[in-house]
Write a protein that holds these residues in place. Structure first.
Motif, PDB file in Angstrom:
ATOM      1  N   ARG A 109       0.832  -1.213   0.000  1.00 55.91           N
ATOM      2  CA  ARG A 109       0.000   0.000   0.000  1.00 55.91           C
ATOM      3  C   ARG A 109       0.866   1.262   0.000  1.00 55.91           C
ATOM      4  O   ARG A 109       0.632   2.213  -0.737  1.00 55.91           O
ATOM      5  CB  ARG A 109      -0.919  -0.046   1.227  1.00 55.91           C
ATOM      6  CG  ARG A 109      -2.067   0.944   1.267  1.00 55.91           C
ATOM      7  CD  ARG A 109      -3.022   0.765   0.103  1.00 55.91           C
ATOM      8  NE  ARG A 109      -2.939   1.898  -0.817  1.00 55.91           N
ATOM      9  CZ  ARG A 109      -3.537   1.952  -2.012  1.00 55.91           C
ATOM     10  NH1 ARG A 109      -4.235   0.927  -2.465  1.00 55.91           N
ATOM     11  NH2 ARG A 109      -3.424   3.020  -2.766  1.00 55.91           N
ATOM     12  N   LYS A 110       1.901   1.232   0.816  1.00 58.62           N
ATOM     13  CA  LYS A 110       2.786   2.405   0.914  1.00 58.62           C
ATOM     14  C   LYS A 110       3.470   2.706  -0.418  1.00 58.62           C
ATOM     15  O   LYS A 110       3.607   3.854  -0.806  1.00 58.62           O
ATOM     16  CB  LYS A 110       3.876   2.160   1.965  1.00 58.62           C
ATOM     17  CG  LYS A 110       3.493   2.654   3.351  1.00 58.62           C
ATOM     18  CD  LYS A 110       4.734   2.634   4.230  1.00 58.62           C
ATOM     19  CE  LYS A 110       4.355   2.811   5.675  1.00 58.62           C
ATOM     20  NZ  LYS A 110       5.470   2.462   6.559  1.00 58.62           N
ATOM     21  N   LYS A 166      -1.632  -0.262 -10.941  1.00 61.96           N
ATOM     22  CA  LYS A 166      -1.955  -1.676 -10.707  1.00 61.96           C
ATOM     23  C   LYS A 166      -1.726  -2.523 -11.949  1.00 61.96           C
ATOM     24  O   LYS A 166      -1.297  -3.660 -11.868  1.00 61.96           O
ATOM     25  CB  LYS A 166      -3.387  -1.819 -10.195  1.00 61.96           C
ATOM     26  CG  LYS A 166      -3.485  -1.351  -8.750  1.00 61.96           C
ATOM     27  CD  LYS A 166      -4.749  -1.787  -8.066  1.00 61.96           C
ATOM     28  CE  LYS A 166      -4.613  -1.532  -6.573  1.00 61.96           C
ATOM     29  NZ  LYS A 166      -5.909  -1.359  -5.918  1.00 61.96           N
ATOM     30  N   GLU A 216      -4.388   5.122 -10.154  1.00 57.32           N
ATOM     31  CA  GLU A 216      -4.229   3.879  -9.393  1.00 57.32           C
ATOM     32  C   GLU A 216      -4.364   2.676 -10.329  1.00 57.32           C
ATOM     33  O   GLU A 216      -3.644   1.687 -10.208  1.00 57.32           O
ATOM     34  CB  GLU A 216      -5.271   3.816  -8.265  1.00 57.32           C
ATOM     35  CG  GLU A 216      -5.255   2.495  -7.512  1.00 57.32           C
ATOM     36  CD  GLU A 216      -5.303   2.658  -5.997  1.00 57.32           C
ATOM     37  OE1 GLU A 216      -5.438   3.791  -5.514  1.00 57.32           O
ATOM     38  OE2 GLU A 216      -5.188   1.632  -5.307  1.00 57.32           O
ATOM     39  N   LEU A 221       1.559   7.014  -6.591  1.00 60.45           N
ATOM     40  CA  LEU A 221       0.406   7.895  -6.854  1.00 60.45           C
ATOM     41  C   LEU A 221       0.780   9.356  -6.618  1.00 60.45           C
ATOM     42  O   LEU A 221       0.558  10.239  -7.450  1.00 60.45           O
ATOM     43  CB  LEU A 221      -0.745   7.545  -5.904  1.00 60.45           C
ATOM     44  CG  LEU A 221      -1.790   6.524  -6.364  1.00 60.45           C
ATOM     45  CD1 LEU A 221      -2.752   6.206  -5.220  1.00 60.45           C
ATOM     46  CD2 LEU A 221      -2.566   7.059  -7.562  1.00 60.45           C
ATOM     47  N   ALA A 222       1.378   9.607  -5.451  1.00 60.52           N
ATOM     48  CA  ALA A 222       1.696  10.975  -5.040  1.00 60.52           C
ATOM     49  C   ALA A 222       2.768  11.591  -5.920  1.00 60.52           C
ATOM     50  O   ALA A 222       2.702  12.776  -6.255  1.00 60.52           O
ATOM     51  CB  ALA A 222       2.144  10.970  -3.581  1.00 60.52           C
ATOM     52  N   VAL A 253       2.418   1.843  -3.488  1.00 61.41           N
ATOM     53  CA  VAL A 253       1.433   2.347  -4.455  1.00 61.41           C
ATOM     54  C   VAL A 253       1.106   3.809  -4.142  1.00 61.41           C
ATOM     55  O   VAL A 253       1.070   4.659  -5.055  1.00 61.41           O
ATOM     56  CB  VAL A 253       0.156   1.472  -4.447  1.00 61.41           C
ATOM     57  CG1 VAL A 253      -0.930   2.100  -5.325  1.00 61.41           C
ATOM     58  CG2 VAL A 253       0.474   0.066  -4.949  1.00 61.41           C
ATOM     59  N   ASP A 254       0.897   4.131  -2.861  1.00 61.92           N
ATOM     60  CA  ASP A 254       0.588   5.513  -2.486  1.00 61.92           C
ATOM     61  C   ASP A 254       1.702   6.454  -2.897  1.00 61.92           C
ATOM     62  O   ASP A 254       1.458   7.566  -3.373  1.00 61.92           O
ATOM     63  CB  ASP A 254       0.361   5.613  -0.964  1.00 61.92           C
ATOM     64  CG  ASP A 254      -1.009   5.044  -0.590  1.00 61.92           C
ATOM     65  OD1 ASP A 254      -1.855   4.887  -1.508  1.00 61.92           O
ATOM     66  OD2 ASP A 254      -1.228   4.738   0.592  1.00 61.92           O
ATOM     67  N   SER A 255       2.922   5.994  -2.726  1.00 61.56           N
ATOM     68  CA  SER A 255       4.045   6.869  -3.042  1.00 61.56           C
ATOM     69  C   SER A 255       4.144   7.096  -4.559  1.00 61.56           C
ATOM     70  O   SER A 255       4.457   8.187  -5.012  1.00 61.56           O
ATOM     71  CB  SER A 255       5.324   6.309  -2.399  1.00 61.56           C
ATOM     72  OG  SER A 255       6.341   6.183  -3.332  1.00 61.56           O
TER      73      SER A 255
END
Ligand code: ZN
Length: 455
Positions: A8-9, A26, A22, A15-16, A11-13
């Motif tokens: 999760r971390k 993926k 997303e 994204l940001a 993917v979030d990074s």
């Protein structure tokens, strides 16, 4: 200490920092997993995607030290544990996106239970070199827990390691494994998970079965341990290995179950079993000439001049004869039939493969006829696959494919000569087995023989 990646971390990074959606991220991750043929975890793939996008990924250090098998839960990563090997399954190969590899499932146990562990390439070599063997203890570092059909299983991660634990760890709590090497003819009642040495006497065709919701392949063969012939039934994946065995071959079988069959005890092989060819052993199992009445002697083709020679021949495939490639066969009566119902017993017949090839060893050439399993082994096509091919594209197309695949390749075979039943009376061979080729030895010998013949 092993590394832990947080999916999760990551993917979030991405994204940001990249502004990608997303869904795009993926997709990139699942492509990566696909490309690596299931060897990567989601985290590993996300990590690689982030790296390719030029992002720094924070790696946390953490490990699940010395778990017990009963502690395993789906999704756990970086599991380390000490266990004993109960069984080693058949080594299998895979090929995806041009990447070739091998894997093997083994069954391990500690004092709290048992589970399967999937090993990949490098660790599969440890089976080859007998560093991982049945009954041995292992320290496994860096595997993850998966769930398949409701069962938890372990798989070694890319960075995972396995160590032979014998003599290095306190193994007093691990379950003891009783010695499982037996002599088949000494077994008088059903038993599980035994190992034995034997010689193959006969191998039958592989069939598909469907029974009580279970579906797959089954293949029967027979072995001789010097005293007695025993029937062996191979189920599912191990049939691919079993169908390449040949009469007279010495094998070791590990992880077999002995069950009561229709005509006495028989051996069953499944996912926990494996067949080892050319095993190292001091146990002597006599040759099987007396049992089968056949002794295959290496011959040049020009020496095979009459019927009823049992010959071993090494030669090059030079042509494939056009034919229907398939005929109706009754497995009960072991006889061919002119239609899809057996004329003798009335049961439904099955399609059986038949291929006729001409082979040449530089001295002469001879026609060879191969049926069923032997034809599957030489063509590399299953009966099912070739039936589909013939039905879809016709025999001309099938012939072309077979020619492309086989002409110019070498075969080592055991066969029985006979007078042909065709119009032109000549000697031909019915092939009983195709043998594995010791490439260097055979091919060098072949060209040496050719060079000797030239003036
Ligand atoms: Zn029949």
């Amino acid at each position: 200490m092993t590394t832990v990646l947080d999916y999760r971390k990551i993917v979030d990074s991405i994204l940001a920092k990249t502004g990608k959606s997303e869904k795009d991220i993926k997709d990139m991750i699942s492509n990566k997993i696909e490309r690596f043929a299931g060897l990567l975890t989601e985290e590993g793939a996300a990590f690689m995607v982030a790296k390719e996008l030029g992002l720094e990924v924070e790696i946390e250090f953490q490990s699940e030290r010395n778990l017990k098998i009963s502690d395993l839960r789906k999704g756990l990563k970086n599991v380390c544990l000490l266990a004993r090997v109960l069984n080693i399954g058949e080594i299998r190969s895979f090929e995806r996106d041009g990447r070739k590899g091998r894997y093997c499932k083994i069954v391990i146990a500690d004092e709290t239970g048992e589970t399967t562990l999937t090993l990949w390439d490098r660790q599969v070599q440890m089976i080859d070199s007998e560093k991982i063997c049945k009954g041995g203890a292992l320290f496994v570092d860096g595997c993850y827990v998966t769930e398949f059909r409701g069962n938890l299983a372990l798989s070694l991660s890319l960075r995972g390691r396995i160590y032979n634990a014998d003599g290095r760890y306190d193994l007093s709590k691990l379950p003891r494994v009783k010695p499982s090497l037996v002599r088949l003819s000494d077994i008088k009642e059903p038993t599980k998970n035994v190992d034995f040495f034997a010689r193959v006497t006969r191998v039958f065709d592989r069939f598909e079965f469907e029974k009580d919701g279970d579906k797959g392949d089954v293949l029967r063969f027979e072995v001789w341990d010097g005293k007695k012939i025993t029937k062996v039934v191979a189920w599912h994946n191990i049939t691919s290995k079993a169908q390449k065995l040949y009469s007279g071959e010495l094998i070791k079988i590990e992880g077999a179950d002995v069950k009561e069959g229709r005509n006495g005890l028989e051996v069953h092989l499944g996912t926990r079993s494996r067949i080892i060819e050319n095993p190292k052993t001091e146990i002597v199992i006599p040759e099987i000439y007396e049992i089968t009445g056949k002794s295959y002697v290496r011959k040049k083709i020009n020496e095979i001049t009459e019927a009823n020679y049992f010959a071993e021949v090494f030669a090059e495939i030079v042509s494939v004869r056009k034919s229907k490639f398939l005929y109706d066969f009754c497995n009960e009566c072991r006889a061919s039939s002119s239609n899809s119902v057996c004329e003798r017993c009335g049961k439904k017949t099955k399609k059986r493969l038949v291929v006729s090839l001409r082979i040449d060893d530089g001295f002469a050439n001879i026609n060879c006829i191969m049926f069923g399993r032997v034809a599957e082994n030489v063509t590399g096509f299953s009966t099912l696959k070739l039936t589909e091919l013939v039905e879809k594209d016709g025999t001309d197309k099938a012939l072309k494919l077979l020619e492309e695949k086989m002409i110019g390749s070498f075969v080592l075979l055991h066969g029985t000569s006979r007078k042909s039943i065709g119009q032109k009376e000549e000697i031909e061979m019915i092939v009983d087995d195709i043998l594995p080729i010791d490439n260097k030895k055979e091919v060098e010998g072949f060209y040496y023989a050719l060079s000797e013949m030239k003036p």
